[in-house]
Design an enzyme around this catalytic site. Structure first.
Site, PDB file in Angstrom:
ATOM      1  N   ASN A   1       0.828  -1.204   0.000  1.00  0.00           N
ATOM      2  CA  ASN A   1       0.000   0.000   0.000  1.00  0.00           C
ATOM      3  C   ASN A   1       0.861   1.253   0.000  1.00  0.00           C
ATOM      4  O   ASN A   1       1.909   1.298   0.641  1.00  0.00           O
ATOM      5  CB  ASN A   1      -0.932  -0.010   1.208  1.00  0.00           C
ATOM      6  CG  ASN A   1      -1.916  -1.169   1.143  1.00  0.00           C
ATOM      7  OD1 ASN A   1      -2.034  -1.804   0.087  1.00  0.00           O
ATOM      8  ND2 ASN A   1      -2.578  -1.462   2.230  1.00  0.00           N
TER       9      ASN A   1
ATOM     10  N   GLY B   1      -5.466  -9.128   2.585  1.00  0.00           N
ATOM     11  CA  GLY B   1      -6.048  -8.133   1.690  1.00  0.00           C
ATOM     12  C   GLY B   1      -5.256  -7.875   0.425  1.00  0.00           C
ATOM     13  O   GLY B   1      -5.222  -6.754  -0.061  1.00  0.00           O
ATOM     14  N   THR B   2      -4.643  -8.919  -0.099  1.00  0.00           N
ATOM     15  CA  THR B   2      -3.972  -8.751  -1.391  1.00  0.00           C
ATOM     16  C   THR B   2      -4.522  -9.764  -2.384  1.00  0.00           C
ATOM     17  O   THR B   2      -4.745 -10.927  -2.037  1.00  0.00           O
ATOM     18  CB  THR B   2      -2.435  -8.884  -1.282  1.00  0.00           C
ATOM     19  OG1 THR B   2      -1.879  -8.801  -2.610  1.00  0.00           O
ATOM     20  CG2 THR B   2      -1.982 -10.174  -0.623  1.00  0.00           C
ATOM     21  N   SER B   3      -4.733  -9.300  -3.624  1.00  0.00           N
ATOM     22  CA  SER B   3      -5.243 -10.200  -4.668  1.00  0.00           C
ATOM     23  C   SER B   3      -4.137 -11.110  -5.188  1.00  0.00           C
ATOM     24  O   SER B   3      -4.409 -12.011  -5.977  1.00  0.00           O
ATOM     25  CB  SER B   3      -5.826  -9.384  -5.823  1.00  0.00           C
ATOM     26  OG  SER B   3      -4.807  -8.569  -6.379  1.00  0.00           O
TER      27      SER B   3
ATOM     28  N   HIS C   1       5.898  -0.553  -2.631  1.00  0.00           N
ATOM     29  CA  HIS C   1       5.487   0.230  -3.797  1.00  0.00           C
ATOM     30  C   HIS C   1       5.558   1.737  -3.570  1.00  0.00           C
ATOM     31  O   HIS C   1       4.870   2.501  -4.237  1.00  0.00           O
ATOM     32  CB  HIS C   1       4.082  -0.207  -4.243  1.00  0.00           C
ATOM     33  CG  HIS C   1       4.038  -1.642  -4.700  1.00  0.00           C
ATOM     34  ND1 HIS C   1       2.887  -2.398  -4.740  1.00  0.00           N
ATOM     35  CD2 HIS C   1       5.035  -2.457  -5.126  1.00  0.00           C
ATOM     36  CE1 HIS C   1       3.173  -3.618  -5.172  1.00  0.00           C
ATOM     37  NE2 HIS C   1       4.472  -3.681  -5.410  1.00  0.00           N
TER      38      HIS C   1
ATOM     39  N   PRO D   1     -11.623 -12.035   1.992  1.00  0.00           N
ATOM     40  CA  PRO D   1     -12.975 -12.560   1.743  1.00  0.00           C
ATOM     41  C   PRO D   1     -13.070 -13.304   0.408  1.00  0.00           C
ATOM     42  O   PRO D   1     -13.964 -14.124   0.223  1.00  0.00           O
ATOM     43  CB  PRO D   1     -13.867 -11.315   1.723  1.00  0.00           C
ATOM     44  CG  PRO D   1     -13.048 -10.208   2.281  1.00  0.00           C
ATOM     45  CD  PRO D   1     -11.609 -10.567   2.097  1.00  0.00           C
TER      46      PRO D   1
END
Ligand code: NAD
Length: 247
Positions: free
Chosen positions: A101, A189-191, A118, A216
């Site tokens: 993030n 929470g990372t794709s 990043h 999720p």
């Protein structure tokens, strides 16, 4: 044992933890993830078309304004329970936080020394030399974007890593070292679509670490996880800490 209890037990027994976070951990703070639809003014643009060196070359003003809009979103947002839980975890067990993030919500929740793979949306760089441009200079030199003070051919640009750009070697090495050294790794929470970040759990597992994913939605990493918690980070992480404290 249910999944939250198993996570709590693993964290309590861990010697070194690596937490890898992505845009999903900031979703509950109201910051749209990259792959979610964007709102309002920006709905017609895909982030992938705005976050590349080519996009900046083609239309620097458009990219500059998009980052200014995202910076405002971040300034208005507050860390959520998941950010605070990561900071608390680090006070309980040696933890390295590696985040993709570019917001500062982890830092505002109390995480120190986060490895920001990043970059940071708060930074501004010269597009040619990649030297930092300080905020006072920017405030005195408006423009969309202003010319760089560091190079005659340069423009001010956001201090983030764009698609197609390499991560700074020292930052990547720190993250890989942490992956090799940890015995528990959490991907939150990372794709898991963007490398090299998405490769960290595999490096850790190769060196014997236990791997849990909190998301999720399923990701390409889901099949290799030792534990999957398909729940929002703001619920799962604080719940695991509560179980730890009560056990
Ligand atoms: P992503 O948007 O690709 O994925 C977000 C993930 O979070 C999804 O898998 C989603 O299911 C999950 N999620 C949503 N709400 C959640 C919640 N409450 N709790 C837990 N998980 C939740 O984000 P990413 O994986 O961080 O993307 C990787 C990197 O790709 C980014 O850090 C960024 O550097 C880069 N990227 C940048 C841009 C850009 O700058 N415009 C665009 C796309 C990707």
């Amino acid at each position: 044992m249910n999944a939250i209890h198993e996570l709590a037990t693993r964290l309590r027994q861990a010697r070194r933890v690596l937490v890898l976070t992505g845009a999903g951990i900031s979703a509950e703070s109201g910051i749209a993830t990259f792959r979610d639809a964007q709102s309002g003014l920006w709905a017609r643009f895909r982030p992938e078309d705005l976050a590349t060196p080519e996009a900046f070359q083609r239309d620097p003003a458009l990219v500059w304004r998009w980052y200014a809009w995202r910076r405002e979103q971040v300034a208005e947002a507050r860390p959520n329970a998941a950010h605070y839980a990561v900071a608390e975890l680090a006070r309980r067990v040696p933890t390295v936080l590696v985040t993709q993030n570019v917001d500062d919500l982890h830092q505002r929740a109390g995480s120190v020394d986060a490895i920001c793979l990043h970059g940071s949306i708060a930074r501004t760089l010269c597009s040619v030399t990649h030297r930092d441009i300080d905020a006072d200079w920017l405030a005195a030199n408006p423009g969309e974007p202003p010319r760089s003070p560091h190079h005659a051919d340069g423009l001010a640009r956001p201090g983030v890593i764009w698609f197609g750009e390499n991560l700074p070697q020292n930052v990547l090495e720190l993250a890989c070292d942490a992956a090799r050294a940890c015995d528990v790794i959490l991907a939150v929470g990372t794709s898991a679509m963007v490398y090299p970040a998405a490769g960290l759990p595999s490096i850790a597992q190769h060196h014997g670490a236990w791997f849990a994913e909190i998301n999720p939605q399923a990701t390409p990493l889901t099949p290799q996880a030792d534990l999957v918690i398909a729940a929002p980070a703001g619920i799962a992480l604080p719940a695991a800490l509560t179980v730890w404290k009560e056990s």
